[in-house]
Each structure stands twice: as structure tokens, then as C-alpha cells.
Design a protein around this motif. Sequence first.
Motif, PDB file in Angstrom:
ATOM      1  N   GLY A 345     -28.905 -27.748  -5.702  1.00 44.52           N
ATOM      2  CA  GLY A 345     -27.462 -27.816  -5.456  1.00 44.52           C
ATOM      3  C   GLY A 345     -27.129 -28.735  -4.309  1.00 44.52           C
ATOM      4  O   GLY A 345     -26.160 -29.509  -4.368  1.00 44.52           O
ATOM      5  N   LYS A 346     -27.932 -28.694  -3.236  1.00 40.52           N
ATOM      6  CA  LYS A 346     -27.666 -29.547  -2.075  1.00 40.52           C
ATOM      7  C   LYS A 346     -27.991 -31.008  -2.339  1.00 40.52           C
ATOM      8  O   LYS A 346     -27.472 -31.886  -1.661  1.00 40.52           O
ATOM      9  N   THR A 347     -28.884 -31.278  -3.298  1.00 42.54           N
ATOM     10  CA  THR A 347     -29.194 -32.662  -3.638  1.00 42.54           C
ATOM     11  C   THR A 347     -28.267 -33.215  -4.711  1.00 42.54           C
ATOM     12  O   THR A 347     -28.439 -34.353  -5.147  1.00 42.54           O
ATOM     13  N   GLY A 348     -27.297 -32.417  -5.139  1.00 47.31           N
ATOM     14  CA  GLY A 348     -26.332 -32.904  -6.123  1.00 47.31           C
ATOM     15  C   GLY A 348     -26.919 -33.053  -7.512  1.00 47.31           C
ATOM     16  O   GLY A 348     -26.639 -34.043  -8.196  1.00 47.31           O
ATOM     17  N   LYS A 349     -27.744 -32.084  -7.938  1.00 46.17           N
ATOM     18  CA  LYS A 349     -28.365 -32.132  -9.262  1.00 46.17           C
ATOM     19  C   LYS A 349     -27.964 -30.894 -10.064  1.00 46.17           C
ATOM     20  O   LYS A 349     -28.786 -30.027 -10.360  1.00 46.17           O
ATOM     21  N   PRO A 350     -26.695 -30.772 -10.443  1.00 48.77           N
ATOM     22  CA  PRO A 350     -26.275 -29.555 -11.165  1.00 48.77           C
ATOM     23  C   PRO A 350     -26.935 -29.398 -12.520  1.00 48.77           C
ATOM     24  O   PRO A 350     -27.212 -28.282 -12.955  1.00 48.77           O
ATOM     25  N   GLY A 351     -27.203 -30.523 -13.208  1.00 49.67           N
ATOM     26  CA  GLY A 351     -27.844 -30.433 -14.512  1.00 49.67           C
ATOM     27  C   GLY A 351     -29.244 -29.866 -14.420  1.00 49.67           C
ATOM     28  O   GLY A 351     -29.655 -29.020 -15.225  1.00 49.67           O
ATOM     29  N   LEU A 352     -30.007 -30.322 -13.429  1.00 50.74           N
ATOM     30  CA  LEU A 352     -31.356 -29.804 -13.240  1.00 50.74           C
ATOM     31  C   LEU A 352     -31.324 -28.339 -12.816  1.00 50.74           C
ATOM     32  O   LEU A 352     -32.199 -27.549 -13.191  1.00 50.74           O
ATOM     33  N   ALA A 353     -30.325 -27.970 -12.011  1.00 48.71           N
ATOM     34  CA  ALA A 353     -30.198 -26.573 -11.606  1.00 48.71           C
ATOM     35  C   ALA A 353     -29.928 -25.683 -12.818  1.00 48.71           C
ATOM     36  O   ALA A 353     -30.490 -24.588 -12.941  1.00 48.71           O
ATOM     37  N   ARG A 354     -29.086 -26.153 -13.723  1.00 47.79           N
ATOM     38  CA  ARG A 354     -28.807 -25.376 -14.943  1.00 47.79           C
ATOM     39  C   ARG A 354     -30.070 -25.224 -15.794  1.00 47.79           C
ATOM     40  O   ARG A 354     -30.372 -24.141 -16.299  1.00 47.79           O
ATOM     41  N   ASN A 355     -30.831 -26.315 -15.949  1.00 49.00           N
ATOM     42  CA  ASN A 355     -32.071 -26.241 -16.724  1.00 49.00           C
ATOM     43  C   ASN A 355     -33.074 -25.292 -16.074  1.00 49.00           C
ATOM     44  O   ASN A 355     -33.782 -24.553 -16.770  1.00 49.00           O
ATOM     45  N   LEU A 356     -33.141 -25.320 -14.739  1.00 50.71           N
ATOM     46  CA  LEU A 356     -34.071 -24.434 -14.040  1.00 50.71           C
ATOM     47  C   LEU A 356     -33.676 -22.975 -14.227  1.00 50.71           C
ATOM     48  O   LEU A 356     -34.539 -22.098 -14.395  1.00 50.71           O
ATOM     49  N   PHE A 357     -32.379 -22.702 -14.217  1.00 54.70           N
ATOM     50  CA  PHE A 357     -31.911 -21.332 -14.427  1.00 54.70           C
ATOM     51  C   PHE A 357     -32.272 -20.853 -15.832  1.00 54.70           C
ATOM     52  O   PHE A 357     -32.722 -19.708 -16.016  1.00 54.70           O
ATOM     53  N   GLU A 358     -32.095 -21.717 -16.822  1.00 54.07           N
ATOM     54  CA  GLU A 358     -32.448 -21.347 -18.192  1.00 54.07           C
ATOM     55  C   GLU A 358     -33.952 -21.107 -18.322  1.00 54.07           C
ATOM     56  O   GLU A 358     -34.394 -20.175 -19.007  1.00 54.07           O
ATOM     57  N   GLU A 359     -34.753 -21.954 -17.643  1.00 57.05           N
ATOM     58  CA  GLU A 359     -36.207 -21.749 -17.658  1.00 57.05           C
ATOM     59  C   GLU A 359     -36.578 -20.431 -16.992  1.00 57.05           C
ATOM     60  O   GLU A 359     -37.468 -19.703 -17.453  1.00 57.05           O
ATOM     61  N   MET A 360     -35.896 -20.111 -15.934  1.00 58.47           N
ATOM     62  CA  MET A 360     -36.155 -18.869 -15.203  1.00 58.47           C
ATOM     63  C   MET A 360     -35.920 -17.662 -16.115  1.00 58.47           C
ATOM     64  O   MET A 360     -36.728 -16.721 -16.153  1.00 58.47           O
ATOM     65  N   VAL A 361     -34.829 -17.675 -16.861  1.00 58.42           N
ATOM     66  CA  VAL A 361     -34.521 -16.561 -17.762  1.00 58.42           C
ATOM     67  C   VAL A 361     -35.550 -16.489 -18.882  1.00 58.42           C
ATOM     68  O   VAL A 361     -36.002 -15.400 -19.273  1.00 58.42           O
ATOM     69  N   GLU A 362     -35.962 -17.661 -19.411  1.00 58.10           N
ATOM     70  CA  GLU A 362     -36.960 -17.682 -20.482  1.00 58.10           C
ATOM     71  C   GLU A 362     -38.303 -17.135 -20.014  1.00 58.10           C
ATOM     72  O   GLU A 362     -39.041 -16.536 -20.800  1.00 58.10           O
ATOM     73  N   GLN A 363     -38.638 -17.351 -18.732  1.00 59.07           N
ATOM     74  CA  GLN A 363     -39.901 -16.869 -18.189  1.00 59.07           C
ATOM     75  C   GLN A 363     -39.865 -15.368 -17.878  1.00 59.07           C
ATOM     76  O   GLN A 363     -40.864 -14.807 -17.419  1.00 59.07           O
ATOM     77  N   GLY A 364     -38.738 -14.746 -18.110  1.00 61.64           N
ATOM     78  CA  GLY A 364     -38.638 -13.314 -17.886  1.00 61.64           C
ATOM     79  C   GLY A 364     -38.356 -12.910 -16.456  1.00 61.64           C
ATOM     80  O   GLY A 364     -38.499 -11.733 -16.111  1.00 61.64           O
ATOM     81  N   VAL A 365     -37.953 -13.867 -15.619  1.00 71.91           N
ATOM     82  CA  VAL A 365     -37.610 -13.565 -14.233  1.00 71.91           C
ATOM     83  C   VAL A 365     -36.123 -13.215 -14.180  1.00 71.91           C
ATOM     84  O   VAL A 365     -35.277 -14.048 -14.516  1.00 71.91           O
ATOM     85  N   ASP A 366     -35.814 -12.011 -13.797  1.00 71.09           N
ATOM     86  CA  ASP A 366     -34.425 -11.564 -13.767  1.00 71.09           C
ATOM     87  C   ASP A 366     -33.713 -12.137 -12.546  1.00 71.09           C
ATOM     88  O   ASP A 366     -34.187 -11.989 -11.409  1.00 71.09           O
ATOM     89  N   PRO A 367     -32.586 -12.795 -12.739  1.00 66.99           N
ATOM     90  CA  PRO A 367     -31.836 -13.318 -11.585  1.00 66.99           C
ATOM     91  C   PRO A 367     -31.237 -12.187 -10.765  1.00 66.99           C
ATOM     92  O   PRO A 367     -30.927 -11.115 -11.296  1.00 66.99           O
ATOM     93  N   ASN A 368     -31.090 -12.423  -9.486  1.00 64.44           N
ATOM     94  CA  ASN A 368     -30.426 -11.452  -8.622  1.00 64.44           C
ATOM     95  C   ASN A 368     -29.121 -12.040  -8.116  1.00 64.44           C
ATOM     96  O   ASN A 368     -28.697 -13.127  -8.541  1.00 64.44           O
TER      97      ASN A 368
END
Length: 722
Positions: A345-368
Motif C-alpha cells: 500500500g505504501k509503495t502504491g501497488k494496489p493491484g499487487l495488494a489485491r492479488n496478495l490478499f486473494e492468495e492469502m485467502v486461497e492458502q487458508g490464512v484467515d484475515p484479521n
Amino acid sequence: MAPPTAASASASAFLFLSPPRSRSRYQHPKTKPKHTATILCSSSAATATGSASPSLSEQLEPLSRTLLHDKPTPIADRPTPEPTWVNPTRPKPSVLSLSRHRRRSPSANASSAPLQPLLRALRALPEDADLAATLDAFFLQQGGQGQGQGQGAAPSPSDALLLLNYLHPSWRKTLSLLAWLRALPAGAFQLDTIFFNVALKSLRAARQWPHAERLALDMLDAGVPLDNITYSTLITAARRCRQFAKAVEWFERMYAADGVLPDEVTYSAVLDVYAQLGMKEEVLALFDRARGSGWKPDHVAFAVLAKMFGEAGDYEGIQFVFKEMTEVGIKPNIFVYNALLEALGKTGKPGLARNLFEEMVEQGVDPNARTLTALAKIYGRARWGRDALQLWDKMRELKLPADNILCNTLLSMCADVGLVNEAEQLFNEMKDPECRDVPKPDKWSYTAMINIYGSNGDTDRALQLFGEMLKGGIEPNIMSYTIVIQCLGKAQRIQQAVEVLEAGLEKGLKPDDRLCGCLLSVIALSSGEEMEIVLSSLQKFNQNLVKLIRVLSDAQVGADDITKELKSVLNAAAPEVRRPYCNCLIDVCRNHGFPPQRAREVFHLAQTYGLYTKLQSRKDEEWSLDLRSLSVGAAKTAFDDWMQTVSERWVQQKALPESFSVYTGSSTHKFAQGLASAFAAHLEQMAVPFHASESQAGSFISSRDDLVSWLQMSSSSAVVAG
């Protein structure tokens, strides 16, 4: 690492050039690769004379000099050592212990049952009580019984450890118990390092750094050795108390003074300290040395690296973290994912942040809540309304946890992307006593909603919510007052804005620079009589700003006095509000009929002070003017000044480019106050031959021929009028 043997010490000293490791090491694209040198062993002369082998501290001292210093050394200034022969029989020294030092346990399974009466008595004492009398009475009564058998009035080591551990939540009682143990007669009790370590952990938990450091110095004075657990506790305590310089100081002492190798916990803590200090080169050097010694970084270390690169806006560094984690074979946990999301977010990469969030959910890591807070901030900054709505739906579908920080961030995100209905839905749920899944609204929640209504031009709703906030016993913060006053100013309800300000002053409100800037914008939007009302209130807490406005309105005041007063106001203001101040002052000059030259004088002074940088760009084929950071009045002044320069060059018959362009920006955000429309009206009033670009919204273009024709007509009109 054990000291060198006599046989190894007889070898000559060698300068080892560490070859690049096969693994991928982080190198920023703009930096050069660097090599590290390590000096091992002593000279053969020392052995020949029969002198003792060098200590571990002496061997590591050159290493500490190359790794640890106050500020990063530019890589370009470091000389590259010549390659030298590497002795294959001598291993490269380790810079850390791959396992924590084991300490002897006084008792394998000590029971606390005999100590329960004493523990109850100690807990009943006040926090600052001296425990000596209670301890003396108990152990004198015990005599030779129980676990203290044979110790007289002194406890056994296992009893002492149990007492220290049970008193851990109370650092004052812990220190009092330790002082009592230290005061026992010589030979009655042997005070080992482990007892000090337990006390240091209590002080660390209580964030009592001065006491922790004093206790460590007492250990040195008493001759009690400090092990790597002691140093690790001290360094992590200093980090928790944000005493970063002290953390570095004690880390350096490990090498230089005691020759103690840090363990993995210490390394992760020191990496974080260096990152907090902005010493990126030291972080990378330390990380690389430890990896070369066989260290497998943990999740904490990778989270530290991600946070550091994110703070620096270094996307290459974030890629390095991903690559290192893949090589080490560590899957990110929730803490690493959160650090990486915040960094992206601080580097101005919202697209990569969205992809990372989707990967996180796919890996079974529950967001807090922190994960969703980071993502909400990213979407809000990027104005991603669609993705924000998807995040909103995802939260409700999964019934993810929410706290005040997350809910307030979501409300602010709704303000950024214009989601009024969604914000109202969440805010109403927060106020609903039957809805237990979300927290109750606080002053930040109300402020976010007031900001939404104020930005949307719904002044009545904003004022109503502000009143509801006061009636509910929630004290508004300075941001709440600023937003309400700004909203009333835009609605031309100047008298009400002043009443809100006066009510806040009566309740002890202390205006800051942002509120003063808000009042400047209100003055710019007010009429003559209303301006005096606002100035009267402003006079109560910022006399210099009122004096500057008076000076600007006086046609008899010279440029030197203007410069002096403006400089005084800007020096007293925070850096982030200086340009908005100048924007508002220019608006005041133009809107209130101040002497014609005043707006341009303020503009030129702001340029001199570096507040209006990169507005103009001159190329052989095109001149451009970027007005996106200016207010309407400042943008008009900048354009008029720019056209004055073009006119002077035409009169002097100097070369002009083929085309001219002006950028005002064009936001699709429905809350945005468009500069483009105001500037278009200004162009129409001046009859300047600029027209809106068809290919780029918020851009106005003109050709050299059209501008020259306009300048000729303007010159002819001026001659006729004269």
C-alpha cells in the motif's frame, strides 16, 4: 564458537574475502554489489612467544566494526577489496548462535505448594512495598524444612525462581525480591545469571527500560556474566520502549565486550531496531551475514524486512522478501501477510495488494482486522470503489472480525470513494445496541461520517451529526471541528462556522495549523463583514496570521514587509500546511479585492521558498503547466504569471515551442471540487485560445500560432485603449 586451538593459532593470519553466496541476495537496481571481509586468528608471532590465544571478543571485534555503526555508509564510498587466497582448512566464523544457550535448571519439577502462604502474603502487599520483612519472617520460620532445607533463612534456587516467576506481573515486587536475594549473607545463596534474566523479563513486560538497563549494569559491577538470553532480553526491552539507540549499543557490546553470539530471537529484534532507525544497509548486511552462518529467518524477520521496504517505498525490496521466503521454504503467516499488504500500500501497488490478499485467502490464512484495515486504506487511496464494495461484501459473507480501527478505516474509505449508503449502513449498525458484531462508534467514527456528509455538501446532516455527538457525551476532537467549520464555510454559512469555533474554544479547544488553514479558506469564501468576524476569532490564537492578512490588504505596505510577515507565518507552521496556507492567502487576495499585485507577490514568495516546485516544464517542442496541487485562486495566479512569461518572450522575439498545455486534473470522485471547470471559466473570461483536450480529461492545449495571434490582438487593444 570455541576459541582456536594451539595448532590452529600457529597458522598465519589470513584476510578472507567472502565469496557471493549462491542464494539470491537483495541488490537494489541502483546499488553496486559489495563484498565483506573478515579477519580471523592472530599472528604466528603470538604463538611463538607463548602468549594466550585471542579471545572470542577480539576475533569478533573487526566484524563488529564492519557491521555496526550509527549511520549507513554509502556503498559507492566503500573500497572493494582485492581478492585474496582463502584458507580452505579454516571455517568461516559464525556471527550468531543457532540455538539459545542452555542454562542449568535448579529443579526439574519444583512444587510451589510450600510457598503458597508466602505468595498470598506477597500479593497482599502494596505494589511499592519492601518485601524484605515478609521474606525474612517466612524463611526463618521454615528453617530447615521443605525445599529450603539446609539453607537456613535463605530459599533454595528453585524456590527463588518460582517466586520470581510468580511475581512477574509486578516489576516493583520483582526488583524488591531480587534486592533481598542479593543482600543475603555471602555463601547463603548463589545468585546466578538466570535470576537476573527472570527479573529483566519482568521489566521488559512492564516497559521499564531505565530499571532494566540499571539492573544489567549492576550485573556487570557484581561480576555476574551476561549470556545471550540477557542480551536478547535487554535488546527486545529497549525496542519495546523505542530506545533504539540503546538496543544498538547493547547489541554492539555483545561482540565487542563479552564476545557473546546472538541467537535467532536477538537477530530478529536487532533487524527490527535497524529498520526503525532507517538503517537499511545495516539491516541487509546483518541479514546476509546471518544467512551465511546458517540462520533460517523466521516470520518475524521477514515481517520486519517487509515493513522496512514498505516504509522506504522500495518495491524491489518487497520482491526480495518474496524471493527469500520462497528459497527458505517459509509460508507467510498472518503477520507477514499484513506487513506485506501494508508495504504494498505504501509503495502504491494496489493491484499487487489485491492479488496478495486473494492468495492469502486461497492458502487458508484467515484475515484479521489489521489485514482488512490495510486493504481498506489501499482501496481508499486508489479510489477503487468496485473493489471496496467487493471487500465489503466479503467481510459480511465471512462474518470477519471488526474493531474500531477497522470500522473507522472503512468509513474513511467510503468517504474516499463516495460510498455514502454503505457508510450509513455500517454506522447505523455500530449505533445499534443489538448488533454485537461491530464496536460502538467513537469520536473517530463520528468524524468520518461528518467528513462524508461535509464532502458531499450535505451541511445539515453534518451539523446534525455533530450535535448528536455532543449530546451523546462524545467529545469531538480537533479534526471534527475542522471538518464542520470547513463544511459550513463552503456552504457560505460563515456565522455558524464562527459559532462552532467559539463553542470549541470555550470547551478548551486548542487550534492547530490545520484548523488555521481551514479558517483561511473560510475567510476566502466570506464577504467583507463576515471576514472581520472570522478574523476576530482567529486573533485569539494566531495573531501573526491576522497581521499578515492586514498587511496584504494595505496598499501602502512594501514588498519587504510582505516578505517578512509571510516568512514569519510559514516558519511557525508545520511543513505540510505551508503550501495550503499560500493557496488560501492567494484566494483571499483575489476574492477580497486586495491590491492587484498581492496575489502574485505571495505566489512568487512561495516559489522562492520551494512550495510551488515542478509547476512548469519547458521542452523545445512543448511548454506545460501543472496546476493540480493549487487552489482555484492560486491556479489562476500561476496561469496569469505563466502567460506573462510567454508574452515577455514574444516581445523579446525569443523562440517559443510549438504547443502549450495546462493540466488541472479531472477526478471521477463525486465529492471532488473540480478545478477544471473553474479554470475553463477563467480561460473564457480572458479569451485565451486554450481548449479542452479530447484525448486527456482535465487538460487544456493551445498552439504557438494561436497564442501569438492572441498576443498580437491583446497588444493592439492595449495601444488603442492607451
